[in-house]
Design a protein around this motif. Structure first.
Motif, PDB file in Angstrom:
ATOM      1  N   VAL A  22     -52.388 -84.730   8.028  1.00 49.09           N
ATOM      2  CA  VAL A  22     -52.385 -86.088   7.494  1.00 49.09           C
ATOM      3  C   VAL A  22     -51.575 -86.983   8.425  1.00 49.09           C
ATOM      4  CG1 VAL A  22     -51.774 -87.540   5.532  1.00 49.09           C
ATOM      5  CG2 VAL A  22     -52.549 -85.192   5.162  1.00 49.09           C
ATOM      6  N   ALA A  23     -52.114 -88.159   8.697  1.00 44.46           N
ATOM      7  CA  ALA A  23     -51.457 -89.104   9.587  1.00 44.46           C
ATOM      8  C   ALA A  23     -50.925 -90.296   8.807  1.00 44.46           C
ATOM      9  CB  ALA A  23     -52.427 -89.582  10.650  1.00 44.46           C
ATOM     10  N   SER A  24     -49.806 -90.801   9.235  1.00 43.86           N
ATOM     11  CA  SER A  24     -49.266 -92.026   8.653  1.00 43.86           C
ATOM     12  C   SER A  24     -49.911 -93.216   9.342  1.00 43.86           C
ATOM     13  CB  SER A  24     -47.758 -92.075   8.841  1.00 43.86           C
ATOM     14  OG  SER A  24     -47.446 -92.103  10.227  1.00 43.86           O
ATOM     15  N   GLY A  25     -49.780 -94.378   8.759  1.00 41.55           N
ATOM     16  CA  GLY A  25     -50.268 -95.594   9.397  1.00 41.55           C
ATOM     17  C   GLY A  25     -51.691 -95.936   9.025  1.00 41.55           C
ATOM     18  N   ARG A  26     -52.104 -97.131   9.448  1.00 46.72           N
ATOM     19  CA  ARG A  26     -53.424 -97.635   9.070  1.00 46.72           C
ATOM     20  C   ARG A  26     -54.397 -97.701  10.232  1.00 46.72           C
ATOM     21  NH1 ARG A  26     -51.696-102.950   5.748  1.00 46.72           N
ATOM     22  NH2 ARG A  26     -49.930-102.919   7.174  1.00 46.72           N
ATOM     23  N   THR A  27     -54.092 -97.003  11.325  1.00 51.60           N
ATOM     24  CA  THR A  27     -54.964 -97.056  12.496  1.00 51.60           C
ATOM     25  C   THR A  27     -55.571 -95.697  12.796  1.00 51.60           C
ATOM     26  OG1 THR A  27     -53.068 -96.647  13.939  1.00 51.60           O
ATOM     27  CG2 THR A  27     -53.673 -98.947  13.515  1.00 51.60           C
ATOM     28  N   PHE A  28     -55.677 -94.861  11.795  1.00 56.29           N
ATOM     29  CA  PHE A  28     -56.143 -93.496  11.992  1.00 56.29           C
ATOM     30  C   PHE A  28     -57.507 -93.443  12.669  1.00 56.29           C
ATOM     31  CE2 PHE A  28     -56.045 -89.058  11.152  1.00 56.29           C
ATOM     32  CZ  PHE A  28     -57.320 -88.668  10.769  1.00 56.29           C
ATOM     33  N   SER A  29     -58.399 -94.341  12.305  1.00 56.19           N
ATOM     34  CA  SER A  29     -59.759 -94.301  12.848  1.00 56.19           C
ATOM     35  C   SER A  29     -59.806 -94.654  14.326  1.00 56.19           C
ATOM     36  CB  SER A  29     -60.663 -95.250  12.057  1.00 56.19           C
ATOM     37  OG  SER A  29     -60.181 -96.572  12.156  1.00 56.19           O
ATOM     38  N   ARG A  30     -58.714 -95.137  14.883  1.00 58.65           N
ATOM     39  CA  ARG A  30     -58.666 -95.474  16.311  1.00 58.65           C
ATOM     40  C   ARG A  30     -58.366 -94.259  17.191  1.00 58.65           C
ATOM     41  NH1 ARG A  30     -54.418-100.144  16.979  1.00 58.65           N
ATOM     42  NH2 ARG A  30     -54.937 -99.743  19.148  1.00 58.65           N
ATOM     43  N   TYR A  31     -58.012 -93.147  16.568  1.00 55.09           N
ATOM     44  CA  TYR A  31     -57.578 -91.982  17.324  1.00 55.09           C
ATOM     45  C   TYR A  31     -58.669 -90.927  17.416  1.00 55.09           C
ATOM     46  CZ  TYR A  31     -52.870 -93.806  16.689  1.00 55.09           C
ATOM     47  OH  TYR A  31     -51.763 -94.601  16.700  1.00 55.09           O
ATOM     48  N   ALA A  32     -58.858 -90.410  18.613  1.00 53.12           N
ATOM     49  CA  ALA A  32     -59.528 -89.122  18.733  1.00 53.12           C
ATOM     50  C   ALA A  32     -58.505 -88.063  18.342  1.00 53.12           C
ATOM     51  CB  ALA A  32     -59.998 -88.902  20.161  1.00 53.12           C
ATOM     52  N   LEU A  33     -58.991 -86.970  17.800  1.00 56.18           N
ATOM     53  CA  LEU A  33     -58.082 -85.973  17.248  1.00 56.18           C
ATOM     54  C   LEU A  33     -58.397 -84.591  17.790  1.00 56.18           C
ATOM     55  CD1 LEU A  33     -58.331 -87.251  13.591  1.00 56.18           C
ATOM     56  CD2 LEU A  33     -56.351 -87.518  15.087  1.00 56.18           C
ATOM     57  N   GLY A  34     -57.385 -83.783  17.856  1.00 56.36           N
ATOM     58  CA  GLY A  34     -57.576 -82.421  18.335  1.00 56.36           C
ATOM     59  C   GLY A  34     -56.704 -81.436  17.600  1.00 56.36           C
ATOM     60  N   VAL A 101     -59.167 -94.397  25.714  1.00 51.35           N
ATOM     61  CA  VAL A 101     -60.515 -94.955  25.588  1.00 51.35           C
ATOM     62  C   VAL A 101     -61.572 -93.866  25.789  1.00 51.35           C
ATOM     63  CG1 VAL A 101     -62.154 -96.607  26.539  1.00 51.35           C
ATOM     64  CG2 VAL A 101     -59.729 -97.214  26.335  1.00 51.35           C
ATOM     65  N   TYR A 102     -61.320 -93.009  26.758  1.00 54.36           N
ATOM     66  CA  TYR A 102     -62.228 -91.893  27.030  1.00 54.36           C
ATOM     67  C   TYR A 102     -61.437 -90.595  26.942  1.00 54.36           C
ATOM     68  CZ  TYR A 102     -65.114 -95.669  28.852  1.00 54.36           C
ATOM     69  OH  TYR A 102     -65.826 -96.819  28.976  1.00 54.36           O
ATOM     70  N   PRO A 103     -61.290 -90.056  25.742  1.00 56.09           N
ATOM     71  CA  PRO A 103     -60.444 -88.872  25.567  1.00 56.09           C
ATOM     72  C   PRO A 103     -60.965 -87.664  26.329  1.00 56.09           C
ATOM     73  CG  PRO A 103     -60.994 -89.882  23.456  1.00 56.09           C
ATOM     74  CD  PRO A 103     -61.856 -90.525  24.480  1.00 56.09           C
ATOM     75  N   ASN A 104     -60.037 -86.938  26.907  1.00 60.01           N
ATOM     76  CA  ASN A 104     -60.360 -85.643  27.499  1.00 60.01           C
ATOM     77  C   ASN A 104     -59.783 -84.603  26.554  1.00 60.01           C
ATOM     78  OD1 ASN A 104     -60.789 -83.384  29.023  1.00 60.01           O
ATOM     79  ND2 ASN A 104     -60.127 -84.312  30.939  1.00 60.01           N
ATOM     80  N   TYR A 105     -60.581 -84.172  25.611  1.00 55.26           N
ATOM     81  CA  TYR A 105     -60.086 -83.466  24.442  1.00 55.26           C
ATOM     82  C   TYR A 105     -59.343 -82.182  24.766  1.00 55.26           C
ATOM     83  CZ  TYR A 105     -62.935 -86.677  21.738  1.00 55.26           C
ATOM     84  OH  TYR A 105     -63.469 -87.801  21.167  1.00 55.26           O
ATOM     85  N   GLN A 106     -59.758 -81.518  25.853  1.00 52.43           N
ATOM     86  CA  GLN A 106     -59.159 -80.221  26.136  1.00 52.43           C
ATOM     87  C   GLN A 106     -57.798 -80.304  26.815  1.00 52.43           C
ATOM     88  OE1 GLN A 106     -62.224 -81.185  26.872  1.00 52.43           O
ATOM     89  NE2 GLN A 106     -63.699 -79.677  26.230  1.00 52.43           N
ATOM     90  N   VAL A 107     -57.428 -81.497  27.256  1.00 54.38           N
ATOM     91  CA  VAL A 107     -56.218 -81.657  28.052  1.00 54.38           C
ATOM     92  C   VAL A 107     -55.049 -82.011  27.158  1.00 54.38           C
ATOM     93  CG1 VAL A 107     -55.109 -82.923  29.921  1.00 54.38           C
ATOM     94  CG2 VAL A 107     -57.545 -82.336  30.072  1.00 54.38           C
ATOM     95  N   LEU A 108     -54.077 -81.126  27.119  1.00 52.20           N
ATOM     96  CA  LEU A 108     -52.935 -81.273  26.239  1.00 52.20           C
ATOM     97  C   LEU A 108     -52.193 -82.587  26.484  1.00 52.20           C
ATOM     98  CD1 LEU A 108     -50.577 -78.333  25.449  1.00 52.20           C
ATOM     99  CD2 LEU A 108     -49.595 -80.527  26.064  1.00 52.20           C
ATOM    100  N   ASN A 109     -51.979 -82.944  27.743  1.00 54.50           N
ATOM    101  CA  ASN A 109     -51.189 -84.127  28.072  1.00 54.50           C
ATOM    102  C   ASN A 109     -51.891 -85.442  27.757  1.00 54.50           C
ATOM    103  OD1 ASN A 109     -49.105 -82.529  28.956  1.00 54.50           O
ATOM    104  ND2 ASN A 109     -49.728 -82.587  31.092  1.00 54.50           N
ATOM    105  N   GLU A 110     -53.168 -85.393  27.388  1.00 51.02           N
ATOM    106  CA  GLU A 110     -53.893 -86.597  27.021  1.00 51.02           C
ATOM    107  C   GLU A 110     -53.426 -87.164  25.676  1.00 51.02           C
ATOM    108  OE1 GLU A 110     -56.162 -87.561  30.096  1.00 51.02           O
ATOM    109  OE2 GLU A 110     -57.020 -88.264  28.212  1.00 51.02           O
TER     110      GLU A 110
END
Length: 124
Positions: A22-34, A101-110
């Motif tokens: 669960v995430a706090s805040g109202r901008t959750f839909s702006r995030y890619a998630l992993g 803007v262009y998530p690189n999902y596999q990269v931890l530091n992203e």
């Protein structure tokens, strides 16, 4: 953004668990998630990723067909359904959020934000 992961535990070989984050805040839909995991004595590794809308999903090969990532933007929550668990899945599982803007999902530091981790232990 603060992320709170839960749902870990001890399960037998072949069992299932569902992790939630669960995430706090109202901008959750702006995030890619992993979801990532860190097995004992090993480095943190990518498990699954999901785009902002949920339309694009990615898995590491070892969990394909067994794990399912999903998100509910109305509830600020990302899930990881884990089926057919085996002892090699034992790890601390972390959720993470990426503002890129262009998530690189596999990269931890992203990833910009991380949850605290939840332990998953699969007994043989």
């Amino acid at each position: 953004v603060q992320l709170q992961a839960s749902g870990g535990g001890l399960v037998q070989n072949g069992g299932s668990l569902r992790l939630s984050c669960v995430a706090s805040g109202r901008t959750f839909s702006r995030y890619a998630l992993g979801w990532f995991r860190q097995p004992p004595g090993k480095e943190r590794e990518f498990v699954a990723g999901i785009s902002r809308s949920g339309g694009n999903i990615y898995y590491t090969n070892s969990v394909k067909g067994r794990f399912t990532i999903s998100r509910d933007n109305a509830k600020n929550t990302v899930y990881l359904q884990m089926n057919s668990l085996n002892p090699e899945d034992t790890a601390v599982y972390y959720c993470a959020a990426d503002l890129g803007v262009y998530p690189n999902y596999q990269v931890l530091n992203e990833y910009n934000y991380w949850g605290q981790g939840t332990q998953v232990t699969v007994s043989a």
